[in-house]
Design a protein around this motif. Structure first.
Motif, mmCIF file in Angstrom:
data_model
loop_
_atom_site.group_PDB
_atom_site.id
_atom_site.type_symbol
_atom_site.label_atom_id
_atom_site.label_comp_id
_atom_site.label_asym_id
_atom_site.label_seq_id
_atom_site.Cartn_x
_atom_site.Cartn_y
_atom_site.Cartn_z
ATOM 1 N N PHE A 92 -0.855 53.438 -24.287
ATOM 2 C CA PHE A 92 -0.474 52.285 -23.474
ATOM 3 C C PHE A 92 -0.486 51.015 -24.318
ATOM 4 C CE2 PHE A 92 -2.914 55.307 -20.910
ATOM 5 C CZ PHE A 92 -1.999 55.631 -19.917
ATOM 6 N N SER A 93 0.524 50.181 -24.158
ATOM 7 C CA SER A 93 0.558 48.910 -24.875
ATOM 8 C C SER A 93 -0.617 48.040 -24.418
ATOM 9 C CB SER A 93 1.870 48.176 -24.608
ATOM 10 O OG SER A 93 1.900 47.687 -23.274
ATOM 11 N N PRO A 94 -1.177 47.222 -25.328
ATOM 12 C CA PRO A 94 -2.256 46.312 -24.923
ATOM 13 C C PRO A 94 -1.859 45.410 -23.758
ATOM 14 C CG PRO A 94 -2.156 46.440 -27.298
ATOM 15 C CD PRO A 94 -0.951 47.191 -26.780
ATOM 16 N N ALA A 95 -0.580 45.013 -23.697
ATOM 17 C CA ALA A 95 -0.140 44.150 -22.596
ATOM 18 C C ALA A 95 -0.256 44.870 -21.259
ATOM 19 C CB ALA A 95 1.300 43.698 -22.830
ATOM 20 N N LEU A 96 0.114 46.146 -21.225
ATOM 21 C CA LEU A 96 -0.001 46.910 -19.985
ATOM 22 C C LEU A 96 -1.458 47.073 -19.584
ATOM 23 C CD1 LEU A 96 1.129 48.654 -17.705
ATOM 24 C CD2 LEU A 96 1.172 50.595 -19.298
ATOM 25 N N VAL A 97 -2.307 47.404 -20.542
ATOM 26 C CA VAL A 97 -3.731 47.575 -20.244
ATOM 27 C C VAL A 97 -4.341 46.260 -19.783
ATOM 28 C CG1 VAL A 97 -5.987 48.116 -21.238
ATOM 29 C CG2 VAL A 97 -4.002 49.536 -21.789
ATOM 30 N N SER A 98 -3.931 45.152 -20.409
ATOM 31 C CA SER A 98 -4.440 43.850 -20.004
ATOM 32 C C SER A 98 -4.123 43.571 -18.534
ATOM 33 C CB SER A 98 -3.842 42.755 -20.884
ATOM 34 O OG SER A 98 -4.288 41.477 -20.489
ATOM 35 N N SER A 99 -2.905 43.909 -18.113
ATOM 36 C CA SER A 99 -2.539 43.673 -16.714
ATOM 37 C C SER A 99 -3.329 44.584 -15.780
ATOM 38 C CB SER A 99 -1.033 43.889 -16.523
ATOM 39 O OG SER A 99 -0.683 45.251 -16.682
ATOM 40 N N VAL A 100 -3.574 45.820 -16.213
ATOM 41 C CA VAL A 100 -4.362 46.756 -15.395
ATOM 42 C C VAL A 100 -5.797 46.257 -15.246
ATOM 43 C CG1 VAL A 100 -5.358 49.076 -15.332
ATOM 44 C CG2 VAL A 100 -2.953 48.772 -15.909
ATOM 45 N N GLY A 107 -8.605 39.405 -11.693
ATOM 46 C CA GLY A 107 -8.261 38.257 -12.519
ATOM 47 C C GLY A 107 -9.385 37.690 -13.353
ATOM 48 N N ARG A 108 -10.589 38.235 -13.228
ATOM 49 C CA ARG A 108 -11.716 37.677 -13.985
ATOM 50 C C ARG A 108 -11.687 38.081 -15.449
ATOM 51 N NH1 ARG A 108 -14.130 39.612 -9.362
ATOM 52 N NH2 ARG A 108 -14.964 41.403 -10.500
ATOM 53 N N VAL A 109 -11.117 39.254 -15.742
ATOM 54 C CA VAL A 109 -11.075 39.765 -17.114
ATOM 55 C C VAL A 109 -9.644 40.181 -17.420
ATOM 56 C CG1 VAL A 109 -11.956 41.528 -18.697
ATOM 57 C CG2 VAL A 109 -13.448 40.609 -16.905
ATOM 58 N N SER A 110 -9.172 39.860 -18.637
ATOM 59 C CA SER A 110 -7.803 40.236 -19.008
ATOM 60 C C SER A 110 -7.764 41.221 -20.173
ATOM 61 C CB SER A 110 -6.995 38.991 -19.383
ATOM 62 O OG SER A 110 -7.587 38.334 -20.484
ATOM 63 N N GLY A 111 -8.917 41.539 -20.749
ATOM 64 C CA GLY A 111 -8.978 42.496 -21.852
ATOM 65 C C GLY A 111 -9.939 43.606 -21.511
#
Length: 270
Positions: A92-100, A107-111
């Motif tokens: 999974f791309s980091p961007a996809l995981v970040s959104s998950v 919304g409290r954590v993005s990574g």
């Protein structure tokens, strides 16, 4: 969906899905993989046989029904235990995981980080199978739900990996990351770190799991993969990434991923 299948010490099928946000690899092989890393998050299921691997999170062994995970840039290898093993991986791309992760935390954590390199949990294995089947069949809503459930469970599994390294060694890593194709001699990297060549070599291996030279090769592979995804011919990708020639890139690619640059290019062909 774009697909490639090939034979290089086994059977590998690579699929690029959701506009490149997900890559699926289904494989059966007796190959031992050299230490390498990926630029994506990986979650997989061992479906046959067993595998032993080293990672920054420890030495682990996984058998049928076990989930295996890897974080971006995490160094790991893999070798079979008593014969071939088969596995199915989703990267999974980091961007996809970040959104998950953002959704999971409201919304409290993005990574995030996958803490457990091996998970022996039948319920999570079923969730992986559900996600794998949904994305293969183009069921985006079902895949999204299964992915959220899977990551929600995995985020709470295992313990956080301790961090903290010398500033000079981080500067060495940044130097290589800034220009992987450049010639990075150990003497030059030692000047960056402010330490002796031996101290740089030993400390860098502790920090990354790679010797400086092996790390350069890995970052060149990352660069080459990006060029291939953009449509560059293999010879141009090899030259642009700093490899001596296309055969050098080919050998490094197969040793770490099990499939050839040509198979990777076909998988990303429109």
């Amino acid at each position: 969906m774009r697909r490639s299948a090939g034979m290089t010490g086994g059977t590998f099928c690579v699929q690029v899905l959701q506009d490149g946000a997900v890559t699926a690899v289904d494989a059966r092989s007796a190959r031992a993989f050299a230490r390498h890393s990926h630029d994506e998050f990986g979650i997989g299921l061992v479906t046959e046989g067993a595998q032993r691997s080293w990672s920054g999170r420890g030495q682990v062994e996984a058998g049928p029904g076990n989930l295996i995970t890897v974080n971006p840039a995490e160094v790991h290898d893999g070798m079979p235990v008593d014969g071939p093993r088969a596995w199915s991986m989703l990267y999974f791309s980091p961007a996809l995981v970040s959104s998950v992760v953002s959704d999971l935390s409201e919304g409290r954590v993005s990574g995030g980080e996958l803490h457990a390199p091996v998970v022996d949990d039948a319920r999570m294995a079923r969730r992986f199978r559900t996600a794998r089947a949904a994305i293969a069949n183009g069921q985006d809503a079902e895949f999204e739900e299964a992915l959220l459930l899977l990551f929600g469970a995995l985020q709470s599994a295992g313990e956080t990996t301790p961090g903290g390294t010398a500033t000079g060694l981080k500067a060495v890593r940044a130097c290589i990351d800034d220009d992987p194709a450049a010639r990075h001699s150990l003497a030059a990297l030692a000047r960056v770190s402010g330490m002796s060549r031996f101290q740089t070599l030993r400390g860098f291996a502790r920090l990354t799991g790679f010797t400086p030279r092996a790390y350069v090769i890995q970052r060149r592979l990352d660069l080459a993969r990006g060029l291939i995804r953009q449509g560059s011919p293999l010879a141009d990708a090899a030259a642009g990434a700093g490899f001596a020639d296309q055969s050098h890139m080919h050998r490094a690619f197969v040793a770490r991923y099990g499939f050839t640059p040509g198979a990777y290019a076909i998988a990303h062909r429109p």
